[in-house]
Design a protein around this motif. Structure first.
Motif, PDB file in Angstrom:
ATOM      1  N   THR A 170       0.832  -1.197   0.000  1.00 60.37           N
ATOM      2  CA  THR A 170       0.000   0.000   0.000  1.00 60.37           C
ATOM      3  C   THR A 170       0.869   1.250   0.000  1.00 60.37           C
ATOM      4  OG1 THR A 170      -1.691  -1.205   1.229  1.00 60.37           O
ATOM      5  CG2 THR A 170      -1.851   1.197   1.215  1.00 60.37           C
ATOM      6  N   GLY A 171       1.958   1.199   0.760  1.00 62.90           N
ATOM      7  CA  GLY A 171       2.953   2.267   0.783  1.00 62.90           C
ATOM      8  C   GLY A 171       4.326   1.716   0.474  1.00 62.90           C
ATOM      9  N   MET A 172       5.352   2.524   0.728  1.00 64.75           N
ATOM     10  CA  MET A 172       6.734   2.097   0.508  1.00 64.75           C
ATOM     11  C   MET A 172       7.577   2.509   1.709  1.00 64.75           C
ATOM     12  SD  MET A 172       9.250   0.711  -1.104  1.00 64.75           S
ATOM     13  CE  MET A 172       8.853   0.390  -2.831  1.00 64.75           C
ATOM     14  N   GLY A 173       8.010   1.532   2.474  1.00 63.25           N
ATOM     15  CA  GLY A 173       8.890   1.782   3.608  1.00 63.25           C
ATOM     16  C   GLY A 173       9.959   0.726   3.652  1.00 63.25           C
ATOM     17  N   ALA A 174      11.017   0.985   4.419  1.00 62.73           N
ATOM     18  CA  ALA A 174      12.135   0.050   4.483  1.00 62.73           C
ATOM     19  C   ALA A 174      12.419  -0.346   5.919  1.00 62.73           C
ATOM     20  CB  ALA A 174      13.390   0.680   3.867  1.00 62.73           C
ATOM     21  N   ASP A 200      10.582  15.748 -10.039  1.00 66.07           N
ATOM     22  CA  ASP A 200       9.947  17.001  -9.623  1.00 66.07           C
ATOM     23  C   ASP A 200       8.431  16.871  -9.561  1.00 66.07           C
ATOM     24  OD1 ASP A 200      12.362  18.299  -9.401  1.00 66.07           O
ATOM     25  OD2 ASP A 200      12.315  19.091 -11.454  1.00 66.07           O
ATOM     26  N   ASN A 201       7.875  16.044 -10.409  1.00 69.07           N
ATOM     27  CA  ASN A 201       6.426  15.830 -10.441  1.00 69.07           C
ATOM     28  C   ASN A 201       6.150  14.338 -10.608  1.00 69.07           C
ATOM     29  OD1 ASN A 201       5.318  18.678 -10.492  1.00 69.07           O
ATOM     30  ND2 ASN A 201       6.662  18.755 -12.297  1.00 69.07           N
ATOM     31  N   GLY A 202       4.920  13.968 -10.330  1.00 66.39           N
ATOM     32  CA  GLY A 202       4.543  12.571 -10.458  1.00 66.39           C
ATOM     33  C   GLY A 202       3.464  12.211  -9.463  1.00 66.39           C
ATOM     34  N   PRO A 203       3.156  10.929  -9.346  1.00 65.49           N
ATOM     35  CA  PRO A 203       2.144  10.493  -8.386  1.00 65.49           C
ATOM     36  C   PRO A 203       2.530  10.892  -6.967  1.00 65.49           C
ATOM     37  CG  PRO A 203       2.777   8.701  -9.855  1.00 65.49           C
ATOM     38  CD  PRO A 203       3.752   9.802 -10.089  1.00 65.49           C
ATOM     39  N   VAL A 204       1.521  11.122  -6.139  1.00 67.70           N
ATOM     40  CA  VAL A 204       1.764  11.562  -4.772  1.00 67.70           C
ATOM     41  C   VAL A 204       1.822  10.366  -3.834  1.00 67.70           C
ATOM     42  CG1 VAL A 204       0.889  12.954  -2.848  1.00 67.70           C
ATOM     43  CG2 VAL A 204       0.605  13.754  -5.203  1.00 67.70           C
ATOM     44  N   GLY A 205       2.860  10.329  -3.023  1.00 71.13           N
ATOM     45  CA  GLY A 205       2.993   9.333  -1.969  1.00 71.13           C
ATOM     46  C   GLY A 205       3.727   9.952  -0.815  1.00 71.13           C
ATOM     47  N   PHE A 206       3.343   9.605   0.407  1.00 77.42           N
ATOM     48  CA  PHE A 206       3.962  10.168   1.611  1.00 77.42           C
ATOM     49  C   PHE A 206       3.894  11.695   1.582  1.00 77.42           C
ATOM     50  CE2 PHE A 206       7.238   8.384   4.782  1.00 77.42           C
ATOM     51  CZ  PHE A 206       6.924   9.344   5.729  1.00 77.42           C
ATOM     52  N   GLY A 207       2.811  12.240   1.010  1.00 75.58           N
ATOM     53  CA  GLY A 207       2.609  13.681   0.986  1.00 75.58           C
ATOM     54  C   GLY A 207       3.504  14.428   0.029  1.00 75.58           C
ATOM     55  N   LYS A 208       4.126  13.726  -0.915  1.00 75.35           N
ATOM     56  CA  LYS A 208       5.082  14.385  -1.810  1.00 75.35           C
ATOM     57  C   LYS A 208       4.904  13.857  -3.242  1.00 75.35           C
ATOM     58  CE  LYS A 208       9.354  14.987  -0.398  1.00 75.35           C
ATOM     59  NZ  LYS A 208      10.773  14.687  -0.034  1.00 75.35           N
ATOM     60  N   ALA A 209       4.636  14.767  -4.173  1.00 75.75           N
ATOM     61  CA  ALA A 209       4.546  14.393  -5.581  1.00 75.75           C
ATOM     62  C   ALA A 209       5.930  13.983  -6.088  1.00 75.75           C
ATOM     63  CB  ALA A 209       4.000  15.552  -6.406  1.00 75.75           C
ATOM     64  N   GLY A 210       5.995  12.909  -6.869  1.00 74.92           N
ATOM     65  CA  GLY A 210       7.262  12.453  -7.425  1.00 74.92           C
ATOM     66  C   GLY A 210       8.129  11.674  -6.445  1.00 74.92           C
ATOM     67  N   SER A 211       7.552  11.242  -5.343  1.00 72.17           N
ATOM     68  CA  SER A 211       8.317  10.498  -4.338  1.00 72.17           C
ATOM     69  C   SER A 211       8.462   9.030  -4.712  1.00 72.17           C
ATOM     70  CB  SER A 211       7.629  10.601  -2.970  1.00 72.17           C
ATOM     71  OG  SER A 211       6.377   9.929  -3.010  1.00 72.17           O
ATOM     72  N   CYS A 216       6.205   3.919  -6.570  1.00 75.90           N
ATOM     73  CA  CYS A 216       6.390   2.485  -6.290  1.00 75.90           C
ATOM     74  C   CYS A 216       5.603   2.057  -5.049  1.00 75.90           C
ATOM     75  CB  CYS A 216       7.875   2.182  -6.093  1.00 75.90           C
ATOM     76  SG  CYS A 216       8.900   2.646  -7.497  1.00 75.90           S
ATOM     77  N   SER A 217       4.307   1.970  -5.214  1.00 75.16           N
ATOM     78  CA  SER A 217       3.418   1.483  -4.169  1.00 75.16           C
ATOM     79  C   SER A 217       2.090   1.159  -4.834  1.00 75.16           C
ATOM     80  CB  SER A 217       3.204   2.542  -3.081  1.00 75.16           C
ATOM     81  OG  SER A 217       2.512   3.655  -3.600  1.00 75.16           O
ATOM     82  N   GLY A 218       1.212   0.483  -4.099  1.00 81.15           N
ATOM     83  CA  GLY A 218      -0.096   0.185  -4.671  1.00 81.15           C
ATOM     84  C   GLY A 218      -0.845   1.452  -5.030  1.00 81.15           C
ATOM     85  N   GLY A 219      -0.823   2.429  -4.115  1.00 80.47           N
ATOM     86  CA  GLY A 219      -1.491   3.700  -4.389  1.00 80.47           C
ATOM     87  C   GLY A 219      -0.844   4.456  -5.521  1.00 80.47           C
ATOM     88  N   GLY A 220       0.485   4.405  -5.601  1.00 84.00           N
ATOM     89  CA  GLY A 220       1.203   5.115  -6.651  1.00 84.00           C
ATOM     90  C   GLY A 220       0.958   4.518  -8.030  1.00 84.00           C
ATOM     91  N   ILE A 221       0.991   3.198  -8.126  1.00 84.25           N
ATOM     92  CA  ILE A 221       0.734   2.538  -9.413  1.00 84.25           C
ATOM     93  C   ILE A 221      -0.701   2.811  -9.851  1.00 84.25           C
ATOM     94  CG2 ILE A 221       0.518   0.284 -10.543  1.00 84.25           C
ATOM     95  CD1 ILE A 221       2.933  -0.614  -8.828  1.00 84.25           C
ATOM     96  N   THR A 222      -1.626   2.848  -8.901  1.00 87.74           N
ATOM     97  CA  THR A 222      -3.010   3.193  -9.228  1.00 87.74           C
ATOM     98  C   THR A 222      -3.092   4.593  -9.816  1.00 87.74           C
ATOM     99  OG1 THR A 222      -3.891   1.753  -7.499  1.00 87.74           O
ATOM    100  CG2 THR A 222      -5.313   3.533  -8.259  1.00 87.74           C
ATOM    101  N   GLN A 223      -2.374   5.554  -9.219  1.00 86.42           N
ATOM    102  CA  GLN A 223      -2.369   6.917  -9.757  1.00 86.42           C
ATOM    103  C   GLN A 223      -1.776   6.965 -11.159  1.00 86.42           C
ATOM    104  OE1 GLN A 223      -1.089  10.162  -6.947  1.00 86.42           O
ATOM    105  NE2 GLN A 223      -0.884   8.453  -5.516  1.00 86.42           N
ATOM    106  N   LEU A 224      -0.672   6.246 -11.370  1.00 87.04           N
ATOM    107  CA  LEU A 224      -0.079   6.172 -12.709  1.00 87.04           C
ATOM    108  C   LEU A 224      -1.093   5.619 -13.710  1.00 87.04           C
ATOM    109  CD1 LEU A 224       3.508   4.747 -12.066  1.00 87.04           C
ATOM    110  CD2 LEU A 224       2.966   6.975 -13.076  1.00 87.04           C
ATOM    111  N   ARG A 254      -3.227  -4.302  -8.674  1.00 85.61           N
ATOM    112  CA  ARG A 254      -3.461  -5.712  -9.009  1.00 85.61           C
ATOM    113  C   ARG A 254      -4.201  -5.850 -10.344  1.00 85.61           C
ATOM    114  NH1 ARG A 254      -3.662 -10.398  -5.707  1.00 85.61           N
ATOM    115  NH2 ARG A 254      -3.495  -9.090  -3.847  1.00 85.61           N
ATOM    116  N   SER A 255      -5.243  -5.043 -10.558  1.00 88.25           N
ATOM    117  CA  SER A 255      -6.010  -5.163 -11.809  1.00 88.25           C
ATOM    118  C   SER A 255      -5.158  -4.765 -13.009  1.00 88.25           C
ATOM    119  CB  SER A 255      -7.284  -4.313 -11.748  1.00 88.25           C
ATOM    120  OG  SER A 255      -6.991  -2.924 -11.682  1.00 88.25           O
ATOM    121  N   VAL A 256      -4.274  -3.781 -12.838  1.00 89.52           N
ATOM    122  CA  VAL A 256      -3.375  -3.383 -13.931  1.00 89.52           C
ATOM    123  C   VAL A 256      -2.371  -4.504 -14.206  1.00 89.52           C
ATOM    124  CG1 VAL A 256      -1.637  -1.713 -14.678  1.00 89.52           C
ATOM    125  CG2 VAL A 256      -3.659  -0.933 -13.430  1.00 89.52           C
ATOM    126  N   ALA A 257      -1.865  -5.149 -13.162  1.00 91.99           N
ATOM    127  CA  ALA A 257      -0.931  -6.266 -13.351  1.00 91.99           C
ATOM    128  C   ALA A 257      -1.600  -7.419 -14.097  1.00 91.99           C
ATOM    129  CB  ALA A 257      -0.407  -6.741 -12.002  1.00 91.99           C
TER     130      ALA A 257
END
Length: 352
Positions: A170-174, A200-211, A216-224, A254-257
């Motif tokens: 759902t997110g991206m953490g290490a 500089d721009n891109g899908p928003v994750g962790f409150g930051k566009a282009g992060s 690289c997360s479920g939410g991010g791939i959905t936005q893409l 998942r549906s895109v995959a």
């Protein structure tokens, strides 16, 4: 060396009438209790630590996270007691308790500190509450760290000392295992790689566009997928996995995959974009931390063949060659059980 008190506590299921009951064999082992706390659901899990095959999951119950903090914790503790009783033993057989939860939190004081996915969970002294309730040592860690420990001890990371575990869900953490130890940083915020800016721009994750999390997360791939499918639909082109603009909100990673595996070119390009940025981020981590092993969870385990070629192509260009050559990149081995195993791995760490 094991003490005599830690003998004879492995649950073995026996069919008695129409239900299973658990008896104890004479293996050298102890029992563990784990709580996996998430924004939509929580799990209570019990397991055993054996001297032969690590941790065995004995039983679990899953609950929706639909109550306030104190009420939810009370429900978790009550369900833990019922689960322990159902399986034929009592809390005295438990040697350690592990709690895996999304951050921010303070593992040293045992407090949950207002996670964004748990509204109202503000300064919750959950370790103190668990130790008071069960009388057992308890360890709290954020979910990425807990999963890193589980994969290190019982999964793909066994035998390695320098590991990066990436949730990629759902997110991206290490979670970072450095020189054979979990590294959590000055105030438990080490490994928040999802906040890294990759563009500089891109899908928003962790409150930051282009992060990193944005790409690289479920939410991010959905936005893409929503952005790239919208472009096609507005130009009158057909999209096999989304019939019209009104259905864009139904898209998931998942549906895109699934569409990509069926050969849909747009779906494959969506994963190609995500894979490119995954490669950029892994190159940075390889150069900075020089790991032996990177373990990728969730989405990578399901979609490895869509991601791997493009990811490696970028890493080969961007990272220090010698560091890249000494680093393996693999999917997580614990699969759908990783959340349960993460909580039990923490319990095992505090019990030892």
């Amino acid at each position: 060396m094991f003490s005599i008190e830690k003998i004879c506590f492995v649950p073995v299921a026996l069919l008695r009438g129409n239900s299973f009951v658990f008896c104890f064999t004479n293996e050298i082992v102890y029992m563990l209790l784990g709580f996996d706390i998430g924004g939509t659901k929580c799990a209570v899990v019990i397991g055993s630590r054996t001297n032969t095959d690590g941790i065995r999951i004995a039983d679990k119950v899953v609950l929706p996270t639909n109550l306030g903090a104190n009420e939810m914790i009370s429900s978790l503790f009550t369900n833990a007691e019922l689960l322990i009783e159902k399986n034929g033993f009592n809390s005295q057989h438990i040697e350690g308790i592990g709690i895996s939860c999304g951050g921010p939190l303070n593992s040293k004081t045992g407090m949950i500190l207002s996670p964004p996915n748990l509204p109202g969970w503000d300064n919750i002294s959950i370790v103190e509450m668990a130790e008071k309730k069960f009388g057992k040592k308890t360890l709290l860690q954020n979910d990425a760290n807990a999963c890193a420990v589980a994969e290190w001890k019982f999964g793909a990371g066994k035998g390695y000392n320098n590991i990066i575990f990436l949730t990629f869900g759902t997110g991206m953490g290490a979670g970072l295992i450095l020189d054979g130890k979990l590294y959590s940083g000055t105030n438990d915020l080490a490994g928040e790689v999802g906040h890294l800016r990759l563009a500089d721009n891109g899908p928003v994750g962790f409150g930051k566009a282009g992060s990193f999390e944005g790409f690289c997360s479920g939410g991010g791939i959905t936005q893409l997928a929503q952005m790239m499918a919208r472009e096609k639909l507005q130009m009158g082109e057909k999209v096999s996995f989304c019939k019209c603009i009104d259905e864009l909100h139904l898209l998931t990673a998942r549906s895109v995959a699934e569409a990509a595996y069926k050969g849909d070119e747009l779906a494959r390009n969506i994963y190609k974009v995500s894979s490119y940025y995954l490669g950029k981020a892994l190159s940075l981590l390889i150069d900075v931390l020089n790991p032996e092993l990177i373990i990728l969870g969730s989405i990578y385990t399901r979609s490895q063949s869509l991601i791997e070629p493009y990811m490696h192509e970028v890493i080969a260009k961007e990272s220090i060659l010698s560091s890249y050559q000494h680093c393996r990149i693999v999917p997580a081995a614990l699969g759908e059980n990783i959340g349960d195993m993460a909580a039990l791995a923490l319990a095992d760490a505090i019990a030892m």
